[in-house]
Design an enzyme around this catalytic site. Sequence first.
Site, short mmCIF file in Angstrom:
data_model
loop_
_atom_site.label_atom_id
_atom_site.label_comp_id
_atom_site.label_asym_id
_atom_site.label_seq_id
_atom_site.Cartn_x
_atom_site.Cartn_y
_atom_site.Cartn_z
CG HIS A 1 -3.90 -3.18 2.75
ND1 HIS A 1 -2.95 -2.79 3.56
CD2 HIS A 1 -4.37 -2.06 2.18
CE1 HIS A 1 -3.22 -1.63 3.65
NE2 HIS A 1 -3.85 -1.01 2.82
CD GLU B 1 -2.11 -6.04 5.15
OE1 GLU B 1 -2.15 -4.92 5.36
OE2 GLU B 1 -1.39 -6.49 3.96
CB CYS C 1 -0.88 -0.11 0.98
SG CYS C 1 -2.29 1.40 1.00
#
Length: 202
Positions: free
Chosen positions: A184, A186, A78
């Site tokens: 992202h 995650e 990001c």
Amino acid sequence: MIAVVDYGVGNLFSLCSSLRQLGLETAVTADPAVIRAADRVILPGVGAFGDAMEKLAAAGLVPLIRVEAEKKPLLGICLGMQLLFDKSWEFGEHAGLGLVPGQVCPLAPDLADPALKVPQIGWNALHILRDDPLFRYIREGEYVYYVHSYYAKDCAANTLAVSDYSIPVTGVVRAGRVYGTQFHPEKSGDTGLRILKAFAEL
């Protein structure tokens, strides 16, 4: 061991949770010795480009990251990806790490459909332009999660994947051992975990 660079920008909990879910040894650190000793480095980040670069510089991490990026795989996520570029136009002009050629520009003026919302928040399909070991465990068109108002431009030679948001939005870049994802991993469910797994195996 993966060093997750902690320079006071962003919530690292979900990233570390994902890495540990994969069974990967992880250290959240700003210690130069730990970063040098790591096998891989992740540069996360949430917030404004200029502020993030100031915090990296204040922590003495800018020259260290540039040196380590030549030796081992590095992944910017990001804002962390945006910091890899030459410069950003977020609230003025700011120099970046210069690890990937290109610049970071506001998304809104470039959208072909002005009705689309900025920031772009949500899931979007990832279109792979160039095969790469980072994509070892994913397929064309899998969905990943974005939250951003700025995007990388003038970086076609280093772009591995894009997502469509009325224009091709740079999703993944690579320059040597340096990788970046605008989305992202995650927060991208199982697809994101598989991307992190591939990064850990580079």
